[in-house]
Design a protein around this motif. Structure first.
Motif, PDB file in Angstrom:
ATOM      1  N   SER A  87       0.784  -1.240   0.000  1.00 38.33           N
ATOM      2  CA  SER A  87       0.000   0.000   0.000  1.00 38.33           C
ATOM      3  C   SER A  87       0.817   1.292   0.000  1.00 38.33           C
ATOM      4  N   HIS A  88       2.143   1.198   0.126  1.00 41.20           N
ATOM      5  CA  HIS A  88       2.902   2.443   0.324  1.00 41.20           C
ATOM      6  C   HIS A  88       3.586   2.908  -0.970  1.00 41.20           C
ATOM      7  N   VAL A  89       3.230   4.120  -1.394  1.00 42.20           N
ATOM      8  CA  VAL A  89       3.715   4.664  -2.681  1.00 42.20           C
ATOM      9  C   VAL A  89       5.244   4.706  -2.724  1.00 42.20           C
ATOM     10  N   ASP A  90       5.887   5.169  -1.636  1.00 40.86           N
ATOM     11  CA  ASP A  90       7.360   5.284  -1.665  1.00 40.86           C
ATOM     12  C   ASP A  90       8.023   3.921  -1.854  1.00 40.86           C
ATOM     13  N   THR A 132      -8.342   2.498  -4.502  1.00 38.08           N
ATOM     14  CA  THR A 132      -7.842   3.818  -4.108  1.00 38.08           C
ATOM     15  C   THR A 132      -8.215   4.889  -5.136  1.00 38.08           C
ATOM     16  N   ASP A 133      -8.263   6.135  -4.677  1.00 38.90           N
ATOM     17  CA  ASP A 133      -8.484   7.258  -5.600  1.00 38.90           C
ATOM     18  C   ASP A 133      -7.249   7.519  -6.476  1.00 38.90           C
ATOM     19  N   GLU A 134      -6.102   6.922  -6.104  1.00 37.49           N
ATOM     20  CA  GLU A 134      -4.868   7.208  -6.857  1.00 37.49           C
ATOM     21  C   GLU A 134      -4.917   6.653  -8.284  1.00 37.49           C
ATOM     22  N   VAL A 135      -5.874   5.752  -8.565  1.00 39.57           N
ATOM     23  CA  VAL A 135      -6.000   5.225  -9.932  1.00 39.57           C
ATOM     24  C   VAL A 135      -6.371   6.336 -10.909  1.00 39.57           C
ATOM     25  N   PRO A 156       4.046   3.347  -9.460  1.00 39.87           N
ATOM     26  CA  PRO A 156       3.889   1.890  -9.578  1.00 39.87           C
ATOM     27  C   PRO A 156       2.754   1.364  -8.688  1.00 39.87           C
ATOM     28  N   TYR A 157       2.596   1.949  -7.493  1.00 36.41           N
ATOM     29  CA  TYR A 157       1.478   1.526  -6.620  1.00 36.41           C
ATOM     30  C   TYR A 157       0.142   1.746  -7.323  1.00 36.41           C
ATOM     31  N   SER A 158      -0.086   2.973  -7.814  1.00 35.12           N
ATOM     32  CA  SER A 158      -1.408   3.244  -8.388  1.00 35.12           C
ATOM     33  C   SER A 158      -1.612   2.489  -9.694  1.00 35.12           C
ATOM     34  N   GLU A 195       4.880   4.624   8.642  1.00 37.59           N
ATOM     35  CA  GLU A 195       5.649   5.030   7.462  1.00 37.59           C
ATOM     36  C   GLU A 195       4.835   6.070   6.694  1.00 37.59           C
ATOM     37  N   LYS A 196       3.524   6.118   6.966  1.00 36.87           N
ATOM     38  CA  LYS A 196       2.629   7.041   6.265  1.00 36.87           C
ATOM     39  C   LYS A 196       2.658   8.396   6.973  1.00 36.87           C
ATOM     40  N   LEU A 197       2.306   9.454   6.250  1.00 43.65           N
ATOM     41  CA  LEU A 197       2.574  10.814   6.730  1.00 43.65           C
ATOM     42  C   LEU A 197       2.097  11.089   8.163  1.00 43.65           C
ATOM     43  N   PRO A 212       9.720  14.924   8.062  1.00 44.12           N
ATOM     44  CA  PRO A 212      10.040  15.163   6.644  1.00 44.12           C
ATOM     45  C   PRO A 212       8.814  15.564   5.832  1.00 44.12           C
ATOM     46  N   VAL A 213       8.887  16.728   5.215  1.00 48.64           N
ATOM     47  CA  VAL A 213       7.814  17.179   4.321  1.00 48.64           C
ATOM     48  C   VAL A 213       8.399  17.217   2.911  1.00 48.64           C
ATOM     49  N   TYR A 214       7.763  16.461   2.013  1.00 46.80           N
ATOM     50  CA  TYR A 214       8.296  16.349   0.647  1.00 46.80           C
ATOM     51  C   TYR A 214       8.083  17.663  -0.121  1.00 46.80           C
ATOM     52  N   GLY A 215       9.116  18.072  -0.874  1.00 50.87           N
ATOM     53  CA  GLY A 215       9.017  19.289  -1.689  1.00 50.87           C
ATOM     54  C   GLY A 215       8.720  20.481  -0.807  1.00 50.87           C
ATOM     55  N   GLU A 218       3.225  21.431  -0.745  1.00 48.69           N
ATOM     56  CA  GLU A 218       2.063  22.027  -1.427  1.00 48.69           C
ATOM     57  C   GLU A 218       1.048  20.984  -1.888  1.00 48.69           C
ATOM     58  N   ASN A 219       1.421  19.698  -1.845  1.00 50.74           N
ATOM     59  CA  ASN A 219       0.513  18.659  -2.362  1.00 50.74           C
ATOM     60  C   ASN A 219      -0.709  18.530  -1.460  1.00 50.74           C
ATOM     61  N   VAL A 220      -1.831  18.221  -2.101  1.00 51.13           N
ATOM     62  CA  VAL A 220      -3.109  18.201  -1.379  1.00 51.13           C
ATOM     63  C   VAL A 220      -3.655  16.782  -1.340  1.00 51.13           C
ATOM     64  N   ARG A 221      -4.092  16.352  -0.158  1.00 51.63           N
ATOM     65  CA  ARG A 221      -4.747  15.065   0.009  1.00 51.63           C
ATOM     66  C   ARG A 221      -6.096  15.289   0.679  1.00 51.63           C
ATOM     67  N   ASP A 222      -7.021  14.350   0.443  1.00 54.84           N
ATOM     68  CA  ASP A 222      -8.406  14.452   0.933  1.00 54.84           C
ATOM     69  C   ASP A 222      -8.562  13.377   2.003  1.00 54.84           C
ATOM     70  N   LYS A 255      -3.543  20.845   2.299  1.00 53.35           N
ATOM     71  CA  LYS A 255      -2.145  20.864   1.847  1.00 53.35           C
ATOM     72  C   LYS A 255      -1.328  20.168   2.921  1.00 53.35           C
ATOM     73  N   ASN A 256      -0.338  19.377   2.514  1.00 47.38           N
ATOM     74  CA  ASN A 256       0.459  18.650   3.510  1.00 47.38           C
ATOM     75  C   ASN A 256       1.030  19.580   4.576  1.00 47.38           C
ATOM     76  N   ILE A 257       1.526  20.743   4.162  1.00 45.56           N
ATOM     77  CA  ILE A 257       2.183  21.623   5.133  1.00 45.56           C
ATOM     78  C   ILE A 257       1.164  22.183   6.139  1.00 45.56           C
ATOM     79  N   GLY A 290       7.532  11.871  -9.209  1.00 49.45           N
ATOM     80  CA  GLY A 290       6.192  11.784  -9.807  1.00 49.45           C
ATOM     81  C   GLY A 290       5.069  12.120  -8.842  1.00 49.45           C
ATOM     82  N   HIS A 291       5.361  12.939  -7.848  1.00 46.59           N
ATOM     83  CA  HIS A 291       4.416  13.229  -6.752  1.00 46.59           C
ATOM     84  C   HIS A 291       3.120  13.849  -7.272  1.00 46.59           C
ATOM     85  N   ASP A 292       2.001  13.140  -7.144  1.00 44.44           N
ATOM     86  CA  ASP A 292       0.713  13.669  -7.594  1.00 44.44           C
ATOM     87  C   ASP A 292       0.365  14.929  -6.803  1.00 44.44           C
TER      88      ASP A 292
HETATM   89  O1  DAU Z   1      -5.149   8.357  -1.712  1.00 42.94           O
HETATM   90  C1  DAU Z   1      -5.206   7.082  -1.160  1.00 42.94           C
HETATM   91  C2  DAU Z   1      -3.818   6.570  -0.865  1.00 42.94           C
HETATM   92  O2  DAU Z   1      -3.346   7.280   0.278  1.00 42.94           O
HETATM   93  C3  DAU Z   1      -3.762   5.070  -0.604  1.00 42.94           C
HETATM   94  O3  DAU Z   1      -4.168   4.393  -1.761  1.00 42.94           O
HETATM   95  C4  DAU Z   1      -2.344   4.632  -0.197  1.00 42.94           C
HETATM   96  O4  DAU Z   1      -2.340   3.259   0.108  1.00 42.94           O
HETATM   97  C5  DAU Z   1      -1.950   5.438   1.022  1.00 42.94           C
HETATM   98  O5  DAU Z   1      -0.628   5.109   1.401  1.00 42.94           O
HETATM   99  C6  DAU Z   1      -2.061   6.937   0.744  1.00 42.94           C
HETATM  100  O6  DAU Z   1      -1.067   7.340  -0.217  1.00 42.94           O
HETATM  101  P1  DAU Z   1      -0.243   8.711  -0.066  1.00 42.94           P
HETATM  102  O7  DAU Z   1       1.005   8.584  -0.842  1.00 42.94           O
HETATM  103  O8  DAU Z   1      -1.112   9.890  -0.338  1.00 42.94           O
HETATM  104  O9  DAU Z   1       0.051   8.669   1.541  1.00 42.94           O
HETATM  105  P2  DAU Z   1       1.340   9.068   2.373  1.00 42.94           P
HETATM  106  O10 DAU Z   1       0.944   9.094   3.804  1.00 42.94           O
HETATM  107  O11 DAU Z   1       2.527   8.248   1.994  1.00 42.94           O
HETATM  108  O12 DAU Z   1       1.616  10.566   1.902  1.00 42.94           O
HETATM  109  C7  DAU Z   1       0.648  11.595   2.103  1.00 42.94           C
HETATM  110  C8  DAU Z   1       1.212  12.874   1.518  1.00 42.94           C
HETATM  111  O13 DAU Z   1       2.322  13.295   2.350  1.00 42.94           O
HETATM  112  C9  DAU Z   1       1.796  12.732   0.129  1.00 42.94           C
HETATM  113  O14 DAU Z   1       1.557  13.926  -0.590  1.00 42.94           O
HETATM  114  C10 DAU Z   1       3.288  12.531   0.360  1.00 42.94           C
HETATM  115  C11 DAU Z   1       3.548  13.345   1.602  1.00 42.94           C
HETATM  116  N1  DAU Z   1       4.602  12.848   2.512  1.00 42.94           N
HETATM  117  C12 DAU Z   1       4.586  11.531   2.856  1.00 42.94           C
HETATM  118  C13 DAU Z   1       5.524  11.042   3.725  1.00 42.94           C
HETATM  119  C14 DAU Z   1       5.533   9.561   4.099  1.00 42.94           C
HETATM  120  C15 DAU Z   1       5.514  13.723   3.046  1.00 42.94           C
HETATM  121  O15 DAU Z   1       5.512  14.940   2.743  1.00 42.94           O
HETATM  122  N2  DAU Z   1       6.449  13.239   3.909  1.00 42.94           N
HETATM  123  C16 DAU Z   1       6.506  11.917   4.267  1.00 42.94           C
HETATM  124  O16 DAU Z   1       7.411  11.513   5.057  1.00 42.94           O
END
Ligand code: DAU
Ligand code: NAD
Length: 351
Positions: A87-90, A132-135, A156-158, A195-197, A212-215, A218-222, A255-257, A290-292
């Motif tokens: 399940s983990h993108v990284d 997942t919505d990542e598809v 590769p995960y999605s 391992e997830k954020l 650790p905040v990537y980039g 600015e990336n947005v998750r729901d 936004k992640n930040i 390739g960060h969505d």
């Molecule tokens: O959208 C659904 C998906 O959400 C699921 O299908 C995946 O299985 C699940 O792992 C999750 O994927 P993300 O890649 O969005 O989750 P993650 O917690 O790894 O990362 C969330 C956001 O935070 C993403 O924009 C990357 C960023 N990030 C992540 C980590 C681990 C960071 O900035 N720093 C980090 O250390």
């Protein structure tokens, strides 16, 4: 009504919430949790339900086609709720092969076993595929993913999850298998592998380690409360028409930040730190390849047709999540030290 349900991946984050919900809410159902216990599988996620009479666990690998056929032959399942996955993108960026094996081949093995055993008699049988919505790929500043958004996976995960979705639909269209699929946004809550954020950040802030905040963050998750996801799976499993797809999401974009700053504020309060102390741990690091940019789910089909709505505001859910991690230090230290892997051999086997 009695049912025997195979839940795959039930020792993982979301799977353990789904198992708990089904075992607790449906005493007439017999639930078999199948999990191979990868690094992400932790039977200590289920200590509160492991002794209930309608729950059993089997350690097995969905990439083993013969084992899946034998299991279906022995158990005569009425339904499958399939969550087992890498399940983990990284991790998928570092090594995609395990993702193809488990997410694609493993899913096809389960579809083949279901098809072979149910032999076209699909009345009252159901194969529920959790996706997942990542598809759908990435959004720009506006718009939302609907059930008809074209697939455009990037990691590769999605790509592996998209492939598995296509196979599930192909088995419906070609063989008439009763399938349903749901595509959910980011989950958060208890028992989330650090391992997830969100759980990673909680653990690091607690231990005064860099977050650790990537980039530029600015990336947005729901974000969706994991128990709301489990409830959506329950509703869709019981009520969706065959072949249907449902999007599940929280209408809760961050936004992640901004999310990390909110988390730092909560951690400062819970740990009695001076306001602003935890935020000093934020460390901007190299971006994910390739960060969505943005995900956002339109879940109006689920809300309108099946009356599901998210139950928790994010601020409240995040606070509850922080409290759970602070109250469950042993769970967290067992996971971060690797001790959790011994749970199956030392305390569980022979049950
Ligand atoms: O959208 C659904 C998906 O959400 C699921 O299908 C995946 O299985 C699940 O792992 C999750 O994927 P993300 O890649 O969005 O989750 P993650 O917690 O790894 O990362 C969330 C956001 O935070 C993403 O924009 C990357 C960023 N990030 C992540 C980590 C681990 C960071 O900035 N720093 C980090 O250390
Ligand atoms: P997780 O990594 O926490 O758990 C996955 C579980 O699957 C683990 O218990 C693992 O041991 C098991 N597993 C892995 N490979 C296996 C194999 N070959 N055979 C048997 N079991 C195996 O994952 P999660 O976050 O709980 O995700 C569960 C499902 O939900 C996945 O299909 C994922 O794609 C999907 N999903 C996750 C999210 C999210 O935010 N976490 C969002 C939408 C959809």
């Amino acid at each position: 009504m009695k049912k025997k349900i195979l839940i795959t991946g039930g020792a993982g984050f979301i799977g353990s919430h789904v198992v708990r919900r089904f075992v607790s809410n449906y005493p007439d159902y017999e639930i078999l949790n199948l999990d191979v216990l990868t690094y992400a599988g932790n039977l200590a996620n289920l200590t509160d339900v492991e002794d209930l009479p309608n729950y059993r666990f089997v350690k097995a690998d969905i990439t083993d086609a013969l084992a899946m056929n034998d299991l279906f032959e022995q158990e005569n399942f009425d339904a499958v709720i399939h969550l087992a996955a890498e399940s983990h993108v990284d991790r998928s960026i570092a090594d995609p092969t395990a993702f193809v094996m488990t997410n694609v081949i493993g899913t096809v093995n389960l579809l083949n076993a279901a098809r072979a055993h149910w032999k076209g008699d699909y009345d009252k049988k159901r194969f529920y595929h959790v996706s997942t919505d990542e598809v759908y790929g990435a959004l720009g500043e506006t718009g939302m993913f609907t059930e008809t958004t074209a697939y455009d996976p990037h990691s590769p995960y999605s790509a592996s999850k998209a492939s598995s979705d296509h196979f599930v639909r192909a088995y419906h269209d070609t063989y008439g298998l009763d399938v349903v699929i749901s595509n959910c946004s980011n989950n958060y809550g208890s028992h989330h592998f650090p391992e997830k954020l969100i759980p990673l950040a909680i653990n690091n802030i607690k231990n005064n380690l860099p977050v650790p905040v990537y980039g530029k963050g600015e990336n947005v998750r729901d974000w969706l409360w994991v128990e709301d996801h489990a409830r959506a799976i329950d509703v869709i499993f019981h009520e969706a028409a065959t072949g249907e797809t449902y999007n599940i999401g929280g209408h809760n974009e961050w936004k992640n930040i901004d999310l990390i700053h909110l988390l730092c504020d909560i951690m400062d309060r819970k740990l009695n730190r001076t306001p602003g102390d935890s935020a000093k741990l934020i460390s901007f690091v190299t971006d994910r390849a390739g960060h969505d940019l943005r995900y956002a789910i339109d879940s109006s089909k689920l809300q309108n047709k099946l009356n599901w709505v998210p139950s928790l505001q994010f601020e409240e859910g995040l606070e509850k999540t922080v409290e759970w991690y602070l109250e469950n230090e042993e769970w967290l230290s067992n996971v971060t030290s690797g001790n959790y892997k011994a749970y199956y051999e030392t305390q569980y086997q022979g049950r």
